[in-house]
Design a protein around this motif. Structure first.
Motif, PDB file in Angstrom:
ATOM      1  N   PRO A  36       0.812  -1.228   0.000  1.00  0.00           N
ATOM      2  CA  PRO A  36       0.000   0.000   0.000  1.00  0.00           C
ATOM      3  C   PRO A  36       0.846   1.280   0.000  1.00  0.00           C
ATOM      4  O   PRO A  36       0.552   2.225  -0.749  1.00  0.00           O
ATOM      5  CB  PRO A  36      -0.833  -0.111   1.276  1.00  0.00           C
ATOM      6  N   ASN A  37       1.908   1.312   0.811  1.00  0.00           N
ATOM      7  CA  ASN A  37       2.769   2.491   0.835  1.00  0.00           C
ATOM      8  C   ASN A  37       3.513   2.672  -0.480  1.00  0.00           C
ATOM      9  O   ASN A  37       3.666   3.793  -0.972  1.00  0.00           O
ATOM     10  CB  ASN A  37       3.779   2.409   1.983  1.00  0.00           C
ATOM     11  N   ALA A  38       3.983   1.572  -1.050  1.00  0.00           N
ATOM     12  CA  ALA A  38       4.703   1.647  -2.325  1.00  0.00           C
ATOM     13  C   ALA A  38       3.779   2.146  -3.432  1.00  0.00           C
ATOM     14  O   ALA A  38       4.168   2.982  -4.251  1.00  0.00           O
ATOM     15  CB  ALA A  38       5.286   0.284  -2.685  1.00  0.00           C
ATOM     16  N   LYS A  39       2.555   1.635  -3.445  1.00  0.00           N
ATOM     17  CA  LYS A  39       1.583   2.066  -4.458  1.00  0.00           C
ATOM     18  C   LYS A  39       1.319   3.562  -4.346  1.00  0.00           C
ATOM     19  O   LYS A  39       1.293   4.282  -5.349  1.00  0.00           O
ATOM     20  CB  LYS A  39       0.289   1.275  -4.298  1.00  0.00           C
ATOM     21  N   THR A  40       1.152   4.043  -3.123  1.00  0.00           N
ATOM     22  CA  THR A  40       0.942   5.482  -2.898  1.00  0.00           C
ATOM     23  C   THR A  40       2.147   6.277  -3.373  1.00  0.00           C
ATOM     24  O   THR A  40       1.999   7.298  -4.050  1.00  0.00           O
ATOM     25  CB  THR A  40       0.667   5.754  -1.405  1.00  0.00           C
ATOM     26  N   TYR A  41       3.350   5.822  -3.041  1.00  0.00           N
ATOM     27  CA  TYR A  41       4.571   6.514  -3.440  1.00  0.00           C
ATOM     28  C   TYR A  41       4.676   6.585  -4.967  1.00  0.00           C
ATOM     29  O   TYR A  41       5.012   7.629  -5.528  1.00  0.00           O
ATOM     30  CB  TYR A  41       5.788   5.800  -2.857  1.00  0.00           C
ATOM     31  N   ASP A  46       4.505   9.947  -9.661  1.00  0.00           N
ATOM     32  CA  ASP A  46       4.322   9.686 -11.096  1.00  0.00           C
ATOM     33  C   ASP A  46       5.387   8.757 -11.676  1.00  0.00           C
ATOM     34  O   ASP A  46       5.898   8.983 -12.774  1.00  0.00           O
ATOM     35  CB  ASP A  46       4.294  11.001 -11.885  1.00  0.00           C
ATOM     36  N   LEU A  47       5.729   7.703 -10.930  1.00  0.00           N
ATOM     37  CA  LEU A  47       6.700   6.740 -11.437  1.00  0.00           C
ATOM     38  C   LEU A  47       6.050   5.913 -12.533  1.00  0.00           C
ATOM     39  O   LEU A  47       4.851   5.644 -12.497  1.00  0.00           O
ATOM     40  CB  LEU A  47       7.184   5.820 -10.322  1.00  0.00           C
ATOM     41  N   THR A  48       6.835   5.526 -13.502  1.00  0.00           N
ATOM     42  CA  THR A  48       6.325   4.715 -14.600  1.00  0.00           C
ATOM     43  C   THR A  48       6.885   3.295 -14.494  1.00  0.00           C
ATOM     44  O   THR A  48       7.879   3.057 -13.818  1.00  0.00           O
ATOM     45  CB  THR A  48       6.712   5.326 -15.957  1.00  0.00           C
TER      46      THR A  48
END
Length: 85
Positions: A36-41, A46-48
């Motif tokens: 969940p934290n990684a997804k938010t980050y 705006d990482l691709t």
């Protein structure tokens, strides 16, 4: 977009997390899911694709290792798993 499926198989990115969480619960071992934290980050920055992974496979990139180390440290520190120095 770079996220096309190579073998036309839908992959559930959190399925392994669910399995490990269940095992940890049965064994009464603390479990931390950083998804969940990684997804938010990823969304906030705006990482691709491939996000925190190498371009050649799904192993973490240097940025991925750094993110995971910081995230795990924050979890351990917040939950008092680290001894004061």
């Amino acid at each position: 977009t770079g996220t096309e499926l190579k073998y036309e198989v839908e992959i559930d990115p959190i399925k392994p997390n669910k399995i490990i969480k269940g095992i940890c619960r049965e064994l009464e071992i603390a479990y931390y899911d950083m998804y969940p934290n990684a997804k938010t980050y990823i969304e906030e920055n705006d990482l691709t694709f491939p996000y925190f992974s190498q371009t050649c496979d799904r192993h973490p990139s240097p940025m991925g290792h750094e993110y995971m180390a910081n995230d795990i440290y924050q979890f351990l520190n917040k939950n008092n798993y680290l001894k004061p120095q």
